[in-house]
Design an enzyme around this catalytic site. Structure first.
Site, PDB file in Angstrom:
ATOM      1  N   ASP A   3     -36.002  75.601  18.389  1.00  0.00           N
ATOM      2  CA  ASP A   3     -35.978  74.818  18.895  1.00  0.00           C
ATOM      3  C   ASP A   3     -37.386  75.531  20.137  1.00  0.00           C
ATOM      4  O   ASP A   3     -37.615  76.889  20.175  1.00  0.00           O
ATOM      5  CB  ASP A   3     -35.241  74.689  19.998  1.00  0.00           C
ATOM      6  CG  ASP A   3     -35.086  73.086  20.009  1.00  0.00           C
ATOM      7  OD1 ASP A   3     -36.017  72.870  20.652  1.00  0.00           O
ATOM      8  OD2 ASP A   3     -33.690  72.175  20.457  1.00  0.00           O
ATOM      9  N   ASP A  41     -37.853  63.702  21.421  1.00  0.00           N
ATOM     10  CA  ASP A  41     -36.466  63.623  20.497  1.00  0.00           C
ATOM     11  C   ASP A  41     -36.888  61.783  20.051  1.00  0.00           C
ATOM     12  O   ASP A  41     -36.560  61.579  20.732  1.00  0.00           O
ATOM     13  CB  ASP A  41     -35.300  64.162  21.474  1.00  0.00           C
ATOM     14  CG  ASP A  41     -35.312  65.646  21.068  1.00  0.00           C
ATOM     15  OD1 ASP A  41     -36.072  65.975  20.661  1.00  0.00           O
ATOM     16  OD2 ASP A  41     -34.634  66.052  21.835  1.00  0.00           O
TER      17      ASP A  41
HETATM   18  C1  GLA Z   1     -33.829  69.618  21.429  1.00  0.00           C
HETATM   19  C2  GLA Z   1     -34.146  68.782  20.061  1.00  0.00           C
HETATM   20  C3  GLA Z   1     -33.023  68.133  20.081  1.00  0.00           C
HETATM   21  C4  GLA Z   1     -31.545  69.009  19.532  1.00  0.00           C
HETATM   22  C5  GLA Z   1     -31.488  69.495  21.077  1.00  0.00           C
HETATM   23  C6  GLA Z   1     -30.336  70.107  20.779  1.00  0.00           C
HETATM   24  O1  GLA Z   1     -34.190  68.730  22.161  1.00  0.00           O
HETATM   25  O2  GLA Z   1     -35.190  68.861  20.505  1.00  0.00           O
HETATM   26  O3  GLA Z   1     -33.443  67.440  18.016  1.00  0.00           O
HETATM   27  O4  GLA Z   1     -31.983  70.026  18.683  1.00  0.00           O
HETATM   28  O5  GLA Z   1     -32.485  70.057  21.326  1.00  0.00           O
HETATM   29  O6  GLA Z   1     -30.207  70.927  22.260  1.00  0.00           O
END
Ligand code: GLA
Length: 381
Positions: A126, A183
């Protein structure tokens, strides 16, 4: 590691977020097998954020939270491998993970070693809390090197949301897939927004490093961590069809222990999966006229991609809120009259065979509907 097909699996985040433990992960792995999804190709079982203790151990290593994973990650990996599946985990290149757990910043080599020792096959990495004086490309390269030298084949799944023009440097890092959007959440606006953002990135999608449109929301039906509203069946179909035509990785995000028939059939759709798994990984192009993605904000369009056996995948998408007609001519596809050829098209929803009429395919689609064909080029009679 060399990845020739867009990866497929399941990830814990969309439905469960921090509510994860060994039982849930193993039951989900069992469900992938019992439902036949594993046989369809969904092989990676990925634990997302929130698996670790808040502090590293005395030896400086990441430690699994013993309340959630009492037997530790090595045993869990063995259990998953015993089922014929592959095991994925999560870390972050910034100061901490997005949910505030320890990250791998400046510990890349130690952590890659730990993941390799545990038997990890996939690492989602991430982008939260990047230090202001460090460049994303440097941080992803650091983990890329560490994984490539870990002694284990570990798929490197970069999760940097298309930030900092990452399409221009992600292939320098060794990533096997990279998140090309923010996301996803479980509603139509999110699906439509993500599809719209892919048009400018199509040329970057290829074997070795796939554009990742984020995890699937099919089957969430408004439940779980990102279950913000849910979608209609037509909207879930369009979501899945677009991910397959654009050759995104397919990481299921719903509770696979409780799927309805609609969800299961959609996730297993053989025509769409044959298109998503095609190894030639040719570029998707706009296949209707006008060819400008921005016309009416690309809200209704045809898009196509050549396939390794000479077939063509052709999709018709109506993302707008009105009924729309979409026309794709054989000329648009590069099949001129002089070729003496036409198409025999298999409809991904009905499995029926359809043919162009007068050298064109005309689809009238209700709002948010779509259809994808796998088309064979055949002699015109
Ligand atoms: C980010 C990523 C998500 C998930 C969250 C976890 O937002 O883009 O896909 O992995 O972190 O905290």
């Amino acid at each position: 590691m060399i990845v020739n097909k867009a990866p497929m699996g399941w990830n814990s985040w969309n439905t469960f977020a921090e509510k994860i433990d060994e039982t849930l992960i193993l039951k989900s792995a069992d469900a992938l097998i019992e439902s036949g999804l594993a046989e369809s190709g969904y092989k990676y079982v990925v634990i997302d954020d929130c698996w670790a203790l808040r502090e590293r151990g005395k030896d400086g290593r990441l430690e699994a939270d013993p309340k959630k994973f009492p037997r530790g990650m090595k045993v869990l990996a063995e259990e998953i491998h015993r089922r014929g599946l592959k095991f994925g985990m999560y870390s972050c290149c910034g100061l901490m993970t997005c949910a505030g757990y320890p990250s791998s910043l400046d510990r890349e080599w130690t952590d890659a070693q730990t993941f390799a020792e545990w038997g990890v096959d996939y690492l989602k990495y991430d982008y939260c809390y990047r230090p202001w004086n460090r460049r994303g490309e440097e941080l992803y390269r650091a983990m890329g090197h560490a994984l490539a030298n870990s002694g284990r084949e570990i798929l490197f799944s970069a999760c940097n949301w298309g930030a900092d023009e990452s399409q221009k440097w992600i292939r320098t890092t060794g990533a096997d897939m990279w998140r090309s959007t923010g996301d996803i959440v479980d509603n139509w606006n999110s699906v439509k927004d993500i599809i719209g953002k892919q048009f400018a990135l199509l040329a970057y999608n290829a074997k070795g490093c796939f554009n990742d449109m984020d995890m699937l929301i099919v089957g969430m039906n408004g439940k779980g961590n990102v279950g913000l509203g849910g979608c209609t069946e037509a909207e879930y179909r369009t979501h899945f069809a677009a991910w397959c035509l654009l050759q995104s990785p397919l990481m299921i995000g719903c509770d696979v222990r409780n799927m309805d028939t609609f969800t299961l059939n959609l996730l297993k759709n053989p025509v769409l999966l044959s298109i998503q798994q095609d190894e030639k990984c040719m570029q998707v192009y706009r296949a209707d006229s006008p060819a400008d993605w921005n016309s009416e904000r690309g809200e209704s369009f045809a898009a196509a991609r050549g396939l390794s056996n000479g077939d063509i995948a052709i999709g018709f998408f109506n993302l707008s809120d009105d009924v729309r007609g979409i026309i794709c001519t054989l000329n648009d596809l590069g099949i001129g009259v002089s070729s003496g050829k036409t198409l025999e098209m298999q409809n991904c929803w009905t499995n029926e065979t359809e043919y162009p009429v007068n050298g064109a395919i005309l689809k009238s689609l209700n709002p948010h509907e779509s259809v994808v064909y796998r088309a064979k080029i055949v002699d015109r009679k």
